[in-house]
Design a protein around this motif. Sequence first.
Motif, PDB file in Angstrom:
ATOM      1  N   GLU A   1       4.596   1.787   9.299  1.00 52.23           N
ATOM      2  CA  GLU A   1       3.963   1.470  10.590  1.00 52.23           C
ATOM      3  C   GLU A   1       2.436   1.519  10.478  1.00 52.23           C
ATOM      4  OE1 GLU A   1       3.600   3.584  14.940  1.00 52.23           O
ATOM      5  OE2 GLU A   1       5.420   3.903  13.782  1.00 52.23           O
ATOM      6  N   ILE A   2       1.933   2.553   9.829  1.00 47.66           N
ATOM      7  CA  ILE A   2       0.489   2.688   9.662  1.00 47.66           C
ATOM      8  C   ILE A   2      -0.046   1.575   8.768  1.00 47.66           C
ATOM      9  CG2 ILE A   2      -1.352   4.155   8.745  1.00 47.66           C
ATOM     10  CD1 ILE A   2       0.400   6.582   9.542  1.00 47.66           C
ATOM     11  N   ASP A   3       0.681   1.245   7.728  1.00 47.28           N
ATOM     12  CA  ASP A   3       0.254   0.192   6.813  1.00 47.28           C
ATOM     13  C   ASP A   3       0.140  -1.146   7.541  1.00 47.28           C
ATOM     14  OD1 ASP A   3      -0.516  -0.629   4.199  1.00 47.28           O
ATOM     15  OD2 ASP A   3       1.461  -1.544   3.938  1.00 47.28           O
ATOM     16  N   LEU A   4       1.083  -1.441   8.407  1.00 48.16           N
ATOM     17  CA  LEU A   4       1.040  -2.679   9.182  1.00 48.16           C
ATOM     18  C   LEU A   4      -0.176  -2.691  10.106  1.00 48.16           C
ATOM     19  CD1 LEU A   4       2.368  -5.343   9.886  1.00 48.16           C
ATOM     20  CD2 LEU A   4       3.787  -4.121  11.535  1.00 48.16           C
ATOM     21  N   GLU A   5      -0.429  -1.580  10.768  1.00 45.28           N
ATOM     22  CA  GLU A   5      -1.598  -1.484  11.648  1.00 45.28           C
ATOM     23  C   GLU A   5      -2.887  -1.621  10.835  1.00 45.28           C
ATOM     24  OE1 GLU A   5      -3.483   1.480  15.049  1.00 45.28           O
ATOM     25  OE2 GLU A   5      -1.560   1.980  14.143  1.00 45.28           O
ATOM     26  N   LEU A   6      -2.910  -1.044   9.649  1.00 47.55           N
ATOM     27  CA  LEU A   6      -4.068  -1.145   8.769  1.00 47.55           C
ATOM     28  C   LEU A   6      -4.308  -2.597   8.350  1.00 47.55           C
ATOM     29  CD1 LEU A   6      -6.319   0.147   7.084  1.00 47.55           C
ATOM     30  CD2 LEU A   6      -4.608   0.617   5.327  1.00 47.55           C
ATOM     31  N   LEU A   7      -3.253  -3.314   8.025  1.00 42.43           N
ATOM     32  CA  LEU A   7      -3.393  -4.728   7.657  1.00 42.43           C
ATOM     33  C   LEU A   7      -3.971  -5.549   8.808  1.00 42.43           C
ATOM     34  CD1 LEU A   7      -0.090  -5.378   5.682  1.00 42.43           C
ATOM     35  CD2 LEU A   7      -2.415  -5.428   4.773  1.00 42.43           C
ATOM     36  N   ARG A   8      -3.496  -5.294  10.006  1.00 44.80           N
ATOM     37  CA  ARG A   8      -4.016  -6.015  11.183  1.00 44.80           C
ATOM     38  C   ARG A   8      -5.480  -5.693  11.426  1.00 44.80           C
ATOM     39  NH1 ARG A   8       1.214  -4.575  14.663  1.00 44.80           N
ATOM     40  NH2 ARG A   8       2.533  -6.319  14.036  1.00 44.80           N
ATOM     41  N   ALA A   9      -5.837  -4.414  11.360  1.00 46.49           N
ATOM     42  CA  ALA A   9      -7.214  -4.000  11.589  1.00 46.49           C
ATOM     43  C   ALA A   9      -8.142  -4.564  10.518  1.00 46.49           C
ATOM     44  CB  ALA A   9      -7.308  -2.475  11.635  1.00 46.49           C
ATOM     45  N   THR A  10      -7.685  -4.580   9.281  1.00 43.80           N
ATOM     46  CA  THR A  10      -8.492  -5.124   8.188  1.00 43.80           C
ATOM     47  C   THR A  10      -8.717  -6.620   8.367  1.00 43.80           C
ATOM     48  OG1 THR A  10      -7.623  -3.439   6.694  1.00 43.80           O
ATOM     49  CG2 THR A  10      -8.645  -5.354   5.672  1.00 43.80           C
ATOM     50  N   ALA A  11      -7.691  -7.340   8.772  1.00 40.15           N
ATOM     51  CA  ALA A  11      -7.823  -8.780   9.008  1.00 40.15           C
ATOM     52  C   ALA A  11      -8.796  -9.057  10.146  1.00 40.15           C
ATOM     53  CB  ALA A  11      -6.462  -9.393   9.315  1.00 40.15           C
ATOM     54  N   GLU A  12      -8.695  -8.290  11.214  1.00 43.98           N
ATOM     55  CA  GLU A  12      -9.605  -8.460  12.352  1.00 43.98           C
ATOM     56  C   GLU A  12     -11.036  -8.116  11.938  1.00 43.98           C
ATOM     57  OE1 GLU A  12     -10.874  -9.304  16.279  1.00 43.98           O
ATOM     58  OE2 GLU A  12      -9.123  -9.879  15.123  1.00 43.98           O
ATOM     59  N   ARG A  13     -11.197  -7.047  11.157  1.00 44.20           N
ATOM     60  CA  ARG A  13     -12.524  -6.657  10.674  1.00 44.20           C
ATOM     61  C   ARG A  13     -13.133  -7.768   9.833  1.00 44.20           C
ATOM     62  NH1 ARG A  13     -12.599  -2.926   5.748  1.00 44.20           N
ATOM     63  NH2 ARG A  13     -11.954  -4.935   4.968  1.00 44.20           N
ATOM     64  N   ASP A  14     -12.340  -8.344   8.942  1.00 45.34           N
ATOM     65  CA  ASP A  14     -12.836  -9.420   8.083  1.00 45.34           C
ATOM     66  C   ASP A  14     -13.207 -10.652   8.894  1.00 45.34           C
ATOM     67  OD1 ASP A  14     -12.436  -7.699   5.972  1.00 45.34           O
ATOM     68  OD2 ASP A  14     -10.597  -8.685   5.268  1.00 45.34           O
ATOM     69  N   ARG A  15     -12.408 -10.946   9.916  1.00 53.05           N
ATOM     70  CA  ARG A  15     -12.709 -12.094  10.791  1.00 53.05           C
ATOM     71  C   ARG A  15     -14.027 -11.878  11.521  1.00 53.05           C
ATOM     72  NH1 ARG A  15     -12.685 -13.593  15.799  1.00 53.05           N
ATOM     73  NH2 ARG A  15     -11.931 -11.612  16.611  1.00 53.05           N
ATOM     74  N   LEU A  16     -14.221 -10.668  12.051  1.00 52.17           N
ATOM     75  CA  LEU A  16     -15.469 -10.373  12.752  1.00 52.17           C
ATOM     76  C   LEU A  16     -16.660 -10.370  11.804  1.00 52.17           C
ATOM     77  CD1 LEU A  16     -14.684  -7.611  15.388  1.00 52.17           C
ATOM     78  CD2 LEU A  16     -15.480  -9.921  15.780  1.00 52.17           C
ATOM     79  N   ARG A  17     -16.459  -9.859  10.605  1.00 49.59           N
ATOM     80  CA  ARG A  17     -17.535  -9.840   9.611  1.00 49.59           C
ATOM     81  C   ARG A  17     -17.994 -11.277   9.311  1.00 49.59           C
ATOM     82  NH1 ARG A  17     -15.988  -6.462   4.650  1.00 49.59           N
ATOM     83  NH2 ARG A  17     -16.514  -4.721   5.999  1.00 49.59           N
ATOM     84  N   ALA A  18     -17.034 -12.181   9.170  1.00 52.22           N
ATOM     85  CA  ALA A  18     -17.365 -13.587   8.916  1.00 52.22           C
ATOM     86  C   ALA A  18     -18.083 -14.213  10.110  1.00 52.22           C
ATOM     87  CB  ALA A  18     -16.105 -14.376   8.580  1.00 52.22           C
TER      88      ALA A  18
END
Length: 58
Positions: free
Chosen positions: A34-51
Amino acid sequence: MSVRALAQELYALERKVERLRHELEQAPPPRREEIDLELLRATAERDRLRAALKTKKG
C-alpha cells in the motif's frame, strides 16, 4: 498556476516522498504494498510538477 505555487506544491511533494520512503522502510510486510503504491503516485506527481516548473522557469 504561478511559479511560486508550483514551487510550494513541489516542496510539499518532495517532503511527502521522503516521508513515504521512510515509512516504507519501517512498515510491516502487509502494509508495504500500500505504501509503495502511494509512493509511486507521489513520485509521479512530483516529477510532473518538477517538469512543469522547469518549463515555466525556462
